[in-house]
Design a protein around this motif. Sequence first.
Motif, PDB file in Angstrom:
ATOM      1  N   ALA A  23     -10.444   4.817   5.507  1.00 32.40           N
ATOM      2  CA  ALA A  23     -10.423   6.483   6.184  1.00 32.40           C
ATOM      3  C   ALA A  23     -12.342   6.923   6.081  1.00 32.40           C
ATOM      4  O   ALA A  23     -12.946   6.007   5.794  1.00 32.40           O
ATOM      5  N   ILE A  28      -7.750   5.360   9.550  1.00 31.37           N
ATOM      6  CA  ILE A  28      -7.958   6.931   9.656  1.00 31.37           C
ATOM      7  C   ILE A  28      -8.655   7.493   9.811  1.00 31.37           C
ATOM      8  O   ILE A  28      -9.497   7.195   8.939  1.00 31.37           O
ATOM      9  N   CYS A  78      -5.974   2.215  14.815  1.00 35.80           N
ATOM     10  CA  CYS A  78      -6.910   3.023  14.255  1.00 35.80           C
ATOM     11  C   CYS A  78      -6.891   4.679  14.555  1.00 35.80           C
ATOM     12  O   CYS A  78      -6.408   5.260  15.589  1.00 35.80           O
ATOM     13  N   PHE A 116       1.264   8.952   7.263  1.00 38.95           N
ATOM     14  CA  PHE A 116       0.078   8.088   8.282  1.00 38.95           C
ATOM     15  C   PHE A 116       0.723   6.354   8.028  1.00 38.95           C
ATOM     16  O   PHE A 116      -0.045   5.532   9.491  1.00 38.95           O
TER      17      PHE A 116
END
Length: 303
Positions: A149, A209, A268, A291
């Motif tokens: 992330a 992310i 992504c 997610f």
Amino acid sequence: MKTVDVSAKFDNLRTARAVGRIKLSPETVELIREKRIPKGDVIAAAQIAGIMGAKKTPELMPFCHPIPLDHVEVNLKLGEDFVEAEAEVRGIWRTGYEVEAMNAVMMALLTVYDMCKAFDSSMVIEGVRVVHKSGGKSDWAEDLSGLKAAVVTVSDSAYRKEREDKSGPRAVELLKEFGAEVIGYTVVPDEKEAIKKALESFKEQGANIIVTTGGTGFSPRDVTPEATQELLYKEMVGFSEAMHLLGVRFTPKALMSRAKVGLLSPRCMVVNLPGSTKGVEQNLKMFAPLFKHALKMAAGGGH
């Protein structure tokens, strides 16, 4: 002491089922079966008591929330030397119904005890437990372990170091708490090209992310959604809509957010969040557990 704060949870269908039994003599079971207990029909009375027990749970249990019950069903079954109770409780709310289901079973079994105590001094209530529950976070939530992330704060004043950025570092903390490996954090001005460059850079570095904070409002300088939109491979509209639904619980000003959520590539995703620390916390705590599943779907996995 305090109850658990469930204000930032989803309102969704939740179900709990509990069982338990009361051991009694075969002779007492026959009295119940033949409806010869002087106080009345034991099975019918216990069913009603169980339903009332579910409804009264928050009055008896200090840390249980007073939650709406959409369905309560209590059934009893006679065995050779026991009466078994089963209760199912269902509703659409932010917390589960396990205690309500167990309390329904307990009240049903206590009613059996009360109505039969003149005939049987050896009765024992046992095995009250939850045997099924659904609809809670355990059904759908996943941590972010194995995912990378990054965080981009979009703010002219933070970029010029005129104010301390608090929302970006808080996003980093929360992503780490969920198990993600945070590979980068940066602050950029409210300029479309600078935002796009940061997003593309983190995507190329392998981020799965990317969370942005700030620049989602109506100000002439708020261009985070526009910059994000230009890079999106697919938009994830459901997340954006749900963020509005969650936000207005806390402040009507949430309707002024134009945040985008979408895929920059099949591996992504980017999430626009407001520039406030509280907004970052509320949204990440609610949506981060989804997610990983979203990215699995984007990569070709099923539901």
